[in-house]
Design a protein around this motif. Structure first.
Motif, mmCIF file in Angstrom:
data_model
loop_
_atom_site.group_PDB
_atom_site.id
_atom_site.type_symbol
_atom_site.label_atom_id
_atom_site.label_comp_id
_atom_site.label_asym_id
_atom_site.label_seq_id
_atom_site.Cartn_x
_atom_site.Cartn_y
_atom_site.Cartn_z
ATOM 1 N N ASP A 136 43.816 46.452 28.380
ATOM 2 C CA ASP A 136 43.196 46.868 29.637
ATOM 3 C C ASP A 136 43.479 48.334 30.224
ATOM 4 O O ASP A 136 42.495 49.020 30.567
ATOM 5 N N CYS A 137 44.925 48.599 30.108
ATOM 6 C CA CYS A 137 45.320 49.852 30.799
ATOM 7 C C CYS A 137 44.725 51.160 30.033
ATOM 8 O O CYS A 137 44.674 52.237 30.380
ATOM 9 N N ALA A 189 36.336 50.765 34.663
ATOM 10 C CA ALA A 189 37.491 50.354 33.841
ATOM 11 C C ALA A 189 38.492 49.091 34.376
ATOM 12 O O ALA A 189 38.945 48.152 33.794
ATOM 13 N N LEU A 190 38.771 49.334 35.683
ATOM 14 C CA LEU A 190 39.680 48.525 36.373
ATOM 15 C C LEU A 190 38.938 47.224 36.785
ATOM 16 O O LEU A 190 39.594 46.253 36.997
ATOM 17 N N ASP A 191 37.575 47.155 37.117
ATOM 18 C CA ASP A 191 36.947 46.068 37.325
ATOM 19 C C ASP A 191 36.950 45.111 36.151
ATOM 20 O O ASP A 191 36.490 43.930 36.402
ATOM 21 N N ALA A 192 36.986 45.625 34.951
ATOM 22 C CA ALA A 192 36.791 44.754 33.967
ATOM 23 C C ALA A 192 38.079 44.058 33.635
ATOM 24 O O ALA A 192 38.136 43.228 32.617
ATOM 25 N N PHE A 193 39.305 44.062 34.184
ATOM 26 C CA PHE A 193 40.652 43.368 34.118
ATOM 27 C C PHE A 193 40.171 41.859 34.291
ATOM 28 O O PHE A 193 39.591 41.574 35.226
ATOM 29 N N ALA A 194 40.446 41.115 33.215
ATOM 30 C CA ALA A 194 40.239 39.604 33.135
ATOM 31 C C ALA A 194 41.546 38.813 33.206
ATOM 32 O O ALA A 194 41.028 37.643 32.647
ATOM 33 N N ARG A 195 42.731 39.331 33.176
ATOM 34 C CA ARG A 195 43.802 38.337 33.190
ATOM 35 C C ARG A 195 44.284 38.431 34.701
ATOM 36 O O ARG A 195 44.731 39.064 35.300
ATOM 37 N N ASP A 241 44.258 39.664 22.823
ATOM 38 C CA ASP A 241 43.079 40.996 23.265
ATOM 39 C C ASP A 241 43.720 42.184 22.258
ATOM 40 O O ASP A 241 42.978 42.995 21.749
ATOM 41 N N SER A 242 45.076 42.360 22.008
ATOM 42 C CA SER A 242 45.659 43.148 21.303
ATOM 43 C C SER A 242 45.290 43.090 19.753
ATOM 44 O O SER A 242 44.914 44.025 19.157
ATOM 45 N N ASP A 257 53.059 45.782 29.651
ATOM 46 C CA ASP A 257 53.317 44.253 29.601
ATOM 47 C C ASP A 257 53.094 43.736 28.181
ATOM 48 O O ASP A 257 52.454 44.311 27.362
ATOM 49 N N VAL A 258 53.242 42.289 28.071
ATOM 50 C CA VAL A 258 53.425 41.600 26.819
ATOM 51 C C VAL A 258 52.468 40.472 26.695
ATOM 52 O O VAL A 258 52.374 39.757 25.825
#
Length: 432
Positions: A76-77, A97-103, A146-147, A140-141
């Motif tokens: 995300d970042c 990009a920030l609005d797409a954060f989904a966790r 996603d990764s 973060d972990v």
């Protein structure tokens, strides 16, 4: 020491905070340090984010800091990073990009304060060459799946010889439906795990690094390696979660410091870290150490020394916050009552009564800085009714931080969107 003497000493040390120029004593304390870790006493308070951004802007403009590293997921970042660094194909507005954060909890980063900072950072970078642009990275972990998907996509385009290994690792995780809790509990009752498959992918990437870097974009390869490292450590994190011990906390914070060290090596620049006080403040100055827990602040000091690391904490007297009533709950605006008597924030409120900055002096210092006082900590889950017996961490301020910003009245930050039904909710962790 008499209470009146405590107040006199606090007043003698505290400096008013009205605008960014009032951060001068903190800039002087930072000096030539390469790492400045800036906390927050909650993940949902506008003023903490605004002051942290003001300090970071000054560090970038006046001290040449080149990286902002935050308590967010790498994929995300990295989308935000591409936007603020004006990379080809990236979002032209960091807000997208920030609005797409989904966790869950998305409000930590998908909010107006982070948008304002990232828009400023993009404008700042627009006048600089690509090699001198400031990056925005996640530490973060939680982003195991996603990764993994990001990594496979990169391998398909750049190193197809490793795709089969990566797909084997993904196939190992697939039966658990991209659910860390399912994987963790399944491992609890079975001796098998996906650890070997994940480690194999990371090892292969690292072994080929020297040969490949001359032929490709080093930044893109670095991002792929970080996604592989997330998969390895996230697998360990989720297995540790079901043990009900401090181990999962330690896996997470060690991972974040490992990423910071790789960013320092990769960029060669100085780093500003944005995380909660519970990660930033040295764990040895709290009751965390007694529970066998380490954290980012402690590990940074141990790895890089106290001269090269400055830890900055926040606290507030009363106001409002965005948080969830339970893990995974919809965000809500909540009132934050006045701090309880005898706390660190109560001492600052009673002695000063206005927004203020305390820089911990070197050498001999006032006794209140070395006394253990309750210090409020609000996580992504908050229940104001528990203020009488919970929500506080016993803290020796002079050992936990190098500087502290106290704010009298705070307000909730403004999220970009409500939590969505299809969001990923990670397995609940110990802490914030």
């Amino acid at each position: 020491m008499p209470e009146d003497e405590d107040r006199r000493q606090v007043r003698a040390l505290a400096r008013p905070l009205r605008n960014a120029r009032d951060l001068d004593p903190l800039l002087e304390r930072i000096g030539d340090a390469r790492i400045v870790a800036v906390g927050e006493a909650s993940h949902g308070t506008h003023e903490y984010y605004a002051w942290r951004a003001a300090l970071t802007r000054r560090l970038i403009e006046e001290r040449g800091f080149a990286v902002v590293a935050v308590e967010g997921d790498w994929p995300d970042c990295y989308r935000v990073n591409r936007s603020v660094r004006l990379l080809p194909g990236a979002d032209e507005d960091p807000r997208d990009a920030l609005d797409a954060f989904a966790r869950w909890p998305t409000w930590m980063w998908a909010n107006d304060d982070v948008v304002d900072f990232c828009r400023w950072l993009r404008r700042y970078n627009a006048d600089r060459s690509d090699g001198d642009r400031v990056g925005f990275y996640g530490l973060d972990v939680y982003s195991l799946w996603d990764s993994m998907h990001e990594l496979i996509g990169w391998l398909e385009q750049n190193e197809p010889g490793h795709v089969a290994r990566a797909r084997r690792a993904l196939a190992c995780f697939e039966p658990y439906g991209e659910d860390g809790a399912e994987y963790a509990f399944a491992h609890r009752f079975s001796p098998t795990s996906c650890e070997d498959a994940a480690v194999e992918v990371l090892r292969a990437l690292c072994e080929d690094r020297g040969r490949a870097e001359a032929e490709e974009d080093p930044e893109a390869r670095f991002a792929a390696e970080q996604n592989a490292a997330v998969v390895v450590d996230a697998e360990r994190y989720y297995r540790a979660m079901v043990q009900g011990s401090a181990e999962s906390w330690n896996v997470r914070d060690v991972h974040m410091v490992d990423v910071l060290d790789r960013l320092l090596e990769h960029t060669g620049g100085k780093v500003v870290v944005w995380e909660h006080n519970t990660h930033i403040g040295d764990a040895r100055a709290t009751d965390m150490a007694g529970g066998g827990m380490v954290n980012v602040g402690q590990l940074l000091r141990e790895r890089h020394g106290t001269d090269d690391v400055v830890l900055v904490g926040f606290g507030g007297h009363r106001g409002g916050v965005i948080a969830g009533a339970e893990w995974g709950a919809q965000m809500a605006r909540m009132s934050v009552p006045p701090v309880r008597a005898g706390s660190l924030e109560a001492l600052l409120h009673d002695a000063v009564g206005e927004d203020s900055l305390v820089v911990v002096p070197g050498g001999e210092r006032p006794g209140w800085l070395d006394r253990r006082l309750d210090h409020r900590a609000i996580g992504v889950v908050y229940r104001p009714e528990r203020e009488r017996w919970g929500n506080y961490v016993p803290t020796v301020l002079g050992e936990r931080y190098d500087a502290f910003l106290h704010l009298e009245h705070t307000s909730p930050l403004q999220p970009l969107h409500l939590e969505r039904p299809d969001e990923h909710v990670p397995l609940a962790s110990e802490g914030v």
